[in-house]
Design a protein around this motif. Structure first.
Motif, PDB file in Angstrom:
ATOM      1  N   TYR A   1       0.847  -1.202   0.000  1.00 56.37           N
ATOM      2  CA  TYR A   1       0.000   0.000   0.000  1.00 56.37           C
ATOM      3  C   TYR A   1       0.879   1.247   0.000  1.00 56.37           C
ATOM      4  CZ  TYR A   1      -4.183   2.739   1.364  1.00 56.37           C
ATOM      5  OH  TYR A   1      -5.235   3.623   1.417  1.00 56.37           O
ATOM      6  N   ASP A   2       1.938   1.210   0.802  1.00 56.82           N
ATOM      7  CA  ASP A   2       2.896   2.318   0.856  1.00 56.82           C
ATOM      8  C   ASP A   2       3.516   2.535  -0.521  1.00 56.82           C
ATOM      9  OD1 ASP A   2       4.729   4.195   2.457  1.00 56.82           O
ATOM     10  OD2 ASP A   2       6.196   2.814   1.607  1.00 56.82           O
ATOM     11  N   TYR A   3       3.851   1.458  -1.203  1.00 53.46           N
ATOM     12  CA  TYR A   3       4.437   1.547  -2.544  1.00 53.46           C
ATOM     13  C   TYR A   3       3.445   2.160  -3.526  1.00 53.46           C
ATOM     14  CZ  TYR A   3       6.166   0.069  -7.119  1.00 53.46           C
ATOM     15  OH  TYR A   3       6.569   0.048  -8.434  1.00 53.46           O
ATOM     16  N   TYR A   4       2.191   1.708  -3.498  1.00 53.03           N
ATOM     17  CA  TYR A   4       1.174   2.262  -4.403  1.00 53.03           C
ATOM     18  C   TYR A   4       1.047   3.778  -4.226  1.00 53.03           C
ATOM     19  CZ  TYR A   4      -0.658  -2.545  -5.035  1.00 53.03           C
ATOM     20  OH  TYR A   4      -0.807  -3.881  -5.318  1.00 53.03           O
ATOM     21  N   LEU A   5       1.213   4.229  -2.987  1.00 53.53           N
ATOM     22  CA  LEU A   5       1.062   5.657  -2.687  1.00 53.53           C
ATOM     23  C   LEU A   5       2.348   6.445  -2.900  1.00 53.53           C
ATOM     24  CD1 LEU A   5      -1.178   5.441   0.516  1.00 53.53           C
ATOM     25  CD2 LEU A   5      -1.857   6.314  -1.722  1.00 53.53           C
ATOM     26  N   GLY A   6       3.394   5.768  -3.390  1.00 52.92           N
ATOM     27  CA  GLY A   6       4.640   6.464  -3.664  1.00 52.92           C
ATOM     28  C   GLY A   6       5.543   6.604  -2.459  1.00 52.92           C
ATOM     29  N   GLY A   7       5.301   5.805  -1.412  1.00 53.03           N
ATOM     30  CA  GLY A   7       6.122   5.861  -0.203  1.00 53.03           C
ATOM     31  C   GLY A   7       7.459   5.161  -0.392  1.00 53.03           C
ATOM     32  N   SER A   8       8.296   5.270   0.625  1.00 50.53           N
ATOM     33  CA  SER A   8       9.653   4.710   0.546  1.00 50.53           C
ATOM     34  C   SER A   8       9.895   3.592   1.546  1.00 50.53           C
ATOM     35  CB  SER A   8      10.686   5.819   0.774  1.00 50.53           C
ATOM     36  OG  SER A   8      10.489   6.432   2.042  1.00 50.53           O
TER      37      SER A   8
ATOM     38  N   ASP B   1       8.044  -6.431  -1.811  1.00 47.12           N
ATOM     39  CA  ASP B   1       6.741  -5.761  -1.825  1.00 47.12           C
ATOM     40  C   ASP B   1       6.475  -5.135  -3.186  1.00 47.12           C
ATOM     41  OD1 ASP B   1       6.464  -6.166   1.073  1.00 47.12           O
ATOM     42  OD2 ASP B   1       7.989  -4.596   1.241  1.00 47.12           O
ATOM     43  N   ARG B   2       7.500  -4.490  -3.723  1.00 49.01           N
ATOM     44  CA  ARG B   2       7.349  -3.833  -5.024  1.00 49.01           C
ATOM     45  C   ARG B   2       7.081  -4.857  -6.125  1.00 49.01           C
ATOM     46  NH1 ARG B   2      11.391  -0.771  -2.390  1.00 49.01           N
ATOM     47  NH2 ARG B   2      13.148  -1.884  -3.324  1.00 49.01           N
ATOM     48  N   GLU B   3       7.746  -5.997  -6.024  1.00 54.81           N
ATOM     49  CA  GLU B   3       7.546  -7.052  -7.024  1.00 54.81           C
ATOM     50  C   GLU B   3       6.103  -7.553  -6.989  1.00 54.81           C
ATOM     51  OE1 GLU B   3       9.237 -11.538  -8.026  1.00 54.81           O
ATOM     52  OE2 GLU B   3      10.386 -10.216  -6.720  1.00 54.81           O
ATOM     53  N   ALA B   4       5.570  -7.795  -5.792  1.00 52.55           N
ATOM     54  CA  ALA B   4       4.185  -8.256  -5.666  1.00 52.55           C
ATOM     55  C   ALA B   4       3.206  -7.183  -6.150  1.00 52.55           C
ATOM     56  CB  ALA B   4       3.883  -8.634  -4.213  1.00 52.55           C
ATOM     57  N   ALA B   5       3.484  -5.925  -5.797  1.00 52.59           N
ATOM     58  CA  ALA B   5       2.605  -4.834  -6.212  1.00 52.59           C
ATOM     59  C   ALA B   5       2.610  -4.669  -7.728  1.00 52.59           C
ATOM     60  CB  ALA B   5       3.036  -3.535  -5.535  1.00 52.59           C
TER      61      ALA B   5
ATOM     62  N   ILE C   1      -6.759   3.813  -7.065  1.00 53.92           N
ATOM     63  CA  ILE C   1      -7.727   3.345  -6.071  1.00 53.92           C
ATOM     64  C   ILE C   1      -7.259   3.725  -4.666  1.00 53.92           C
ATOM     65  CG2 ILE C   1      -8.832   1.308  -5.065  1.00 53.92           C
ATOM     66  CD1 ILE C   1      -8.593  -0.047  -7.820  1.00 53.92           C
ATOM     67  N   MET C   2      -5.973   3.526  -4.383  1.00 54.93           N
ATOM     68  CA  MET C   2      -5.435   3.861  -3.061  1.00 54.93           C
ATOM     69  C   MET C   2      -5.509   5.372  -2.806  1.00 54.93           C
ATOM     70  SD  MET C   2      -4.956   0.798  -2.446  1.00 54.93           S
ATOM     71  CE  MET C   2      -4.692  -0.703  -3.389  1.00 54.93           C
ATOM     72  N   GLN C   3      -5.222   6.153  -3.828  1.00 52.29           N
ATOM     73  CA  GLN C   3      -5.321   7.608  -3.677  1.00 52.29           C
ATOM     74  C   GLN C   3      -6.759   8.036  -3.386  1.00 52.29           C
ATOM     75  OE1 GLN C   3      -3.592   9.179  -7.299  1.00 52.29           O
ATOM     76  NE2 GLN C   3      -1.669   8.074  -6.933  1.00 52.29           N
TER      77      GLN C   3
ATOM     78  N   VAL D   1      -8.331   1.707  12.583  1.00 50.71           N
ATOM     79  CA  VAL D   1      -7.939   0.303  12.658  1.00 50.71           C
ATOM     80  C   VAL D   1      -7.478  -0.176  11.278  1.00 50.71           C
ATOM     81  CG1 VAL D   1      -8.665  -2.028  13.256  1.00 50.71           C
ATOM     82  CG2 VAL D   1      -9.602  -0.068  14.506  1.00 50.71           C
ATOM     83  N   GLY D   2      -6.291  -0.787  11.248  1.00 49.76           N
ATOM     84  CA  GLY D   2      -5.696  -1.158   9.975  1.00 49.76           C
ATOM     85  C   GLY D   2      -5.093   0.059   9.313  1.00 49.76           C
ATOM     86  N   SER D   3      -4.431   0.878  10.123  1.00 46.92           N
ATOM     87  CA  SER D   3      -3.974   2.206   9.692  1.00 46.92           C
ATOM     88  C   SER D   3      -2.797   2.157   8.721  1.00 46.92           C
ATOM     89  CB  SER D   3      -3.593   3.039  10.913  1.00 46.92           C
ATOM     90  OG  SER D   3      -2.735   2.315  11.775  1.00 46.92           O
ATOM     91  N   GLY D   4      -2.006   1.079   8.760  1.00 44.39           N
ATOM     92  CA  GLY D   4      -0.895   0.961   7.836  1.00 44.39           C
ATOM     93  C   GLY D   4       0.279   1.858   8.175  1.00 44.39           C
ATOM     94  N   ILE D   5       1.171   2.018   7.205  1.00 45.07           N
ATOM     95  CA  ILE D   5       2.370   2.849   7.380  1.00 45.07           C
ATOM     96  C   ILE D   5       1.984   4.304   7.192  1.00 45.07           C
ATOM     97  CG2 ILE D   5       4.645   3.375   6.402  1.00 45.07           C
ATOM     98  CD1 ILE D   5       4.806   0.391   5.607  1.00 45.07           C
ATOM     99  N   PRO D   6       2.346   5.175   8.143  1.00 45.85           N
ATOM    100  CA  PRO D   6       1.946   6.582   8.045  1.00 45.85           C
ATOM    101  C   PRO D   6       2.470   7.234   6.765  1.00 45.85           C
ATOM    102  CG  PRO D   6       2.841   6.089  10.218  1.00 45.85           C
ATOM    103  CD  PRO D   6       3.126   4.901   9.353  1.00 45.85           C
ATOM    104  N   THR D   7       1.584   7.954   6.091  1.00 47.99           N
ATOM    105  CA  THR D   7       1.967   8.722   4.920  1.00 47.99           C
ATOM    106  C   THR D   7       1.456  10.142   5.090  1.00 47.99           C
ATOM    107  OG1 THR D   7      -0.063   8.051   3.790  1.00 47.99           O
ATOM    108  CG2 THR D   7       1.890   6.726   3.375  1.00 47.99           C
TER     109      THR D   7
END
Length: 270
Positions: free
Chosen positions: A22-29, A35-39, A52-54, A78-84
Motif C-alpha cells: 500500500y505504501d508503494y502504491y502511494l509512492g512511499g519509501s 513488496d514492489r515485485e508483488a505490487a 484506487i489507493m489515492q 484500525v488497519g492504519s498501515g504505514i503513516p503517509t
C-alpha cells in the motif's frame, strides 16, 4: 537482503506485506523489493491500483474533516498501515488541535513507523492489535489513555475489511467495536469490490490471485455484503457510494475511472 535501519528486528523482510505494498502504491519509501515485485505483479492485471489507493486516502481525509465538523474529536483508525502524508492525526488536528487519534495495526513495520511519526504528539498513539480481536484493540494502552468511550468516536476501517475472510467473521468484529462506542459515533469505511472496476471481472481476479499467493487474501464483496457492516448505524448522506461520490470537493467526473472501484460510506450510531 540488507535490513534497513527503519525495519524492526524480527520481521521477515523476504515476505511481501500488504501495508508495505500500500505504501508503494502511494509512492512511499518504506517498502522492500519483495513488496514492489508483488505490487507490480498485481498492477499487471489492474494498473489503476495506485489511483484506487489515492481515492481511499482522499475519502478518508474528507470523512475526518466531516467528523470534526460534527463535533467528533476522537478517532480510532484500525488497519492504519504505514503513516503517509495527510494521515488521520494530521487532518484531524489541523481541523481541531484537541483531536485525539489512535492508530491500530498488526504489522510491526506499520506500528514502528507510527510510533516514530507520533513522537512528541501527546494526543496521538498506536496500538499493536488485530481487527479480528476487538478486545485487544479496546484494551490497548493508547486507547485507554486517549479515547473516552463514553463520548462519540469516529471508527475508521479504511481498506482493511477486504483482508478479513468470512471465516474470521468480520461482521462480528465490527459489531463488537460498534457496541463499545457511545451513541453518535461514526463508522468510516471503504471496501474493495468487483463493482465499479473498469475491467472485466476475470482480469481483475488476477490481482485477487496475487494477494492470495502472498497469503493475504483480498475478499471482493458486493455492495449488499459491504452494507451489512453498517448494521446498527444510520447511513450519512449520500450513503454507500463509489469513493469519489462521497461528499466530493472536486468534480467526480474529473476522477480517474479506477477511483470508482469499490465503495465508501459513513454511518452514525443512534
Amino acid at each position: 537482503m540488507e535490513r534497513p535501519a527503519w525495519a524492526p528486528r524480527g520481521i521477515d523482510i523476504s515476505v511481501p506485506s500488504v501495508s508495505r505494498m500500500y505504501d508503494y502504491y502511494l509512492g512511499g519509501s518504506h517498502n522492500f523489493e519483495v513488496d514492489r515485485e508483488a505490487a507490480r505483479k498485481a498492477m499487471e492485471f489492474m494498473p489503476g491500483l495506485p489511483k484506487i489507493m489515492q481515492a481511499n486516502r482522499a475519502f478518508m481525509r474528507r470523512a475526518v474533516r466531516f467528523a470534526v465538523g460534527e463535533g467528533i474529536t476522537q478517532f480510532l483508525d484500525v488497519g492504519s498501515g504505514i503513516p503517509t502524508f495527510g494521515n488521520v492525526h494530521e487532518v484531524a488536528q489541523a481541523a481541531d488541535p484537541e483531536a485525539r487519534v489512535v492508530y491500530v495495526d498488526h504489522d510491526p513495520v506499520a506500528v514502528a513507523h507510527s510510533e516514530a511519526v507520533l513522537t512528541g504528539n501527546e494526543r496521538a498513539g498506536v496500538v499493536a492489535a488485530d481487527l479480528r480481536k476487538p478486545q485487544e484493540i479496546l484494551g490497548g494502552a493508547a486507547v485507554e489513555r486517549l479515547i473516552d468511550l463514553n463520548r462519540p468516536v469516529a471508527l475508521l476501517l479504511v481498506a482493511i475489511l477486504h483482508f478479513v475472510e468470512d471465516a474470521d467473521d468480520p461482521y462480528e468484529a465490527v459489531a463488537e467495536l460498534r457496541d463499545a462506542l457511545a451513541p453518535g459515533s461514526l463508522l468510516v469505511l471503504t471496501h474493495a469490490s468487483y463493482e465499479g472496476i473498469p475491467l472485466p471481472t476475470q482480469r481483475a481476479a488476477g490481482t485477487v490471485d496475487v494477494y492470495k499467493d502472498i497469503r493475504n487474501p483480498l475478499i471482493m464483496r458486493s455492495r449488499e455484503e459491504i452494507a451489512r457492516f453498517f448494521e446498527g448505524y444510520d447511513m450519512v448522506e449520500p450513503g454507500l457510494v463509489p469513493m469519489p461520490h462521497w461528499r466530493p470537493e472536486t468534480a467526480p467526473e474529473d476522477e480517474d475511472p479506477y477511483a470508482f472501484s469499490g465503495f465508501a460510506g459513513v454511518g452514525r450510531t443512534a
